[in-house]
Every structure is written in structure tokens, then in C-alpha cells.
Design a protein around this motif. Sequence first.
Motif, PDB file in Angstrom:
ATOM      1  N   LEU A  20       0.812  -1.078   0.132  1.00 31.25           N
ATOM      2  CA  LEU A  20       0.028  -0.058   0.346  1.00 31.25           C
ATOM      3  C   LEU A  20       0.528   1.262  -0.059  1.00 31.25           C
ATOM      4  N   THR A  21       0.310   2.644  -0.939  1.00 29.81           N
ATOM      5  CA  THR A  21       1.048   3.541  -0.375  1.00 29.81           C
ATOM      6  C   THR A  21       0.918   4.084   0.478  1.00 29.81           C
ATOM      7  N   ASN A  23      -0.359   6.930   1.595  1.00 29.08           N
ATOM      8  CA  ASN A  23      -1.517   7.608   2.599  1.00 29.08           C
ATOM      9  C   ASN A  23      -2.157   5.729   2.497  1.00 29.08           C
ATOM     10  N   GLN A  24      -3.002   5.393   1.379  1.00 28.45           N
ATOM     11  CA  GLN A  24      -3.317   4.280   1.713  1.00 28.45           C
ATOM     12  C   GLN A  24      -3.040   3.182   3.504  1.00 28.45           C
ATOM     13  N   ILE A  27      -4.871   5.760   6.131  1.00 28.16           N
ATOM     14  CA  ILE A  27      -6.539   6.515   5.573  1.00 28.16           C
ATOM     15  C   ILE A  27      -6.940   4.841   6.574  1.00 28.16           C
ATOM     16  N   THR A  51     -11.876  11.215  -1.718  1.00 30.65           N
ATOM     17  CA  THR A  51     -10.436  10.764  -2.018  1.00 30.65           C
ATOM     18  C   THR A  51      -9.981   9.991  -0.548  1.00 30.65           C
ATOM     19  N   ILE A  52     -10.509  10.052   0.074  1.00 31.40           N
ATOM     20  CA  ILE A  52      -9.924   8.784   1.185  1.00 31.40           C
ATOM     21  C   ILE A  52     -11.235   7.821   0.876  1.00 31.40           C
ATOM     22  N   ASN A  55      -9.103   6.434  -1.598  1.00 32.05           N
ATOM     23  CA  ASN A  55      -8.070   5.339  -1.355  1.00 32.05           C
ATOM     24  C   ASN A  55      -8.574   4.291  -0.767  1.00 32.05           C
ATOM     25  N   ARG A  58      -9.378   1.309  -2.374  1.00 29.54           N
ATOM     26  CA  ARG A  58      -8.448   0.376  -3.368  1.00 29.54           C
ATOM     27  C   ARG A  58      -7.559   0.232  -2.625  1.00 29.54           C
ATOM     28  N   ALA A  59      -7.457   0.325  -1.369  1.00 28.14           N
ATOM     29  CA  ALA A  59      -6.021  -0.001  -1.012  1.00 28.14           C
ATOM     30  C   ALA A  59      -7.042  -1.440   0.407  1.00 28.14           C
ATOM     31  N   THR A  62      -7.022  -3.829  -3.161  1.00 27.96           N
ATOM     32  CA  THR A  62      -5.040  -4.284  -3.024  1.00 27.96           C
ATOM     33  C   THR A  62      -4.921  -5.761  -2.264  1.00 27.96           C
TER      34      THR A  62
END
Length: 75
Positions: A20-21, A23-24, A27, A51-52, A55, A58-59, A62
Motif C-alpha cells: 500500500l501507499t 496514504n493508503q 487511511i 478521496t478518502i 483510497n 483501493r487499499a 489490493t
Amino acid sequence: EKENLLERFQTVKLLIEKRLTENQRKILELRDYQGLEIEDIANRLNMQPATIRMNLSRARKTIREQYKKLNAYDR
């Protein structure tokens, strides 16, 4: 033999760290571990709620996909 709960937790934790990034990760931690609401996370990170949510989605996706790949041999 099925993975036990501790092994699953450790696997997921490693995936979070490696896949994960930043930010991910932040969050996901704020939402799933600390239980903050989307709006509170958005305010804290100075981001839009949409946006939260994006993310976070997506997290989670993933982590699910990577976990399935690692455990494909069980199927």
C-alpha cells in the motif's frame, strides 16, 4: 493445513506494509484500527471525503487481491 489466525494477521500486516501507499496505510489505520469516520479522516489528513473513500476502497482491494494470490495454492 489451513493458516491459523495469527498467520493470517501477520500476512495481512505484511501486505499492508509492502503493497500500500503511505496514504493508503494511514487511511486504513485510521478507519479500520482507530475507527474514525470518513469525514474525521478527511479533516485530519486535509483531503476530500471522496478521496478518502477511494483510497480506502483501493487499499482493501489490493490487500484482498494480494492475499488471494499468496493463498492460491489452497484452492
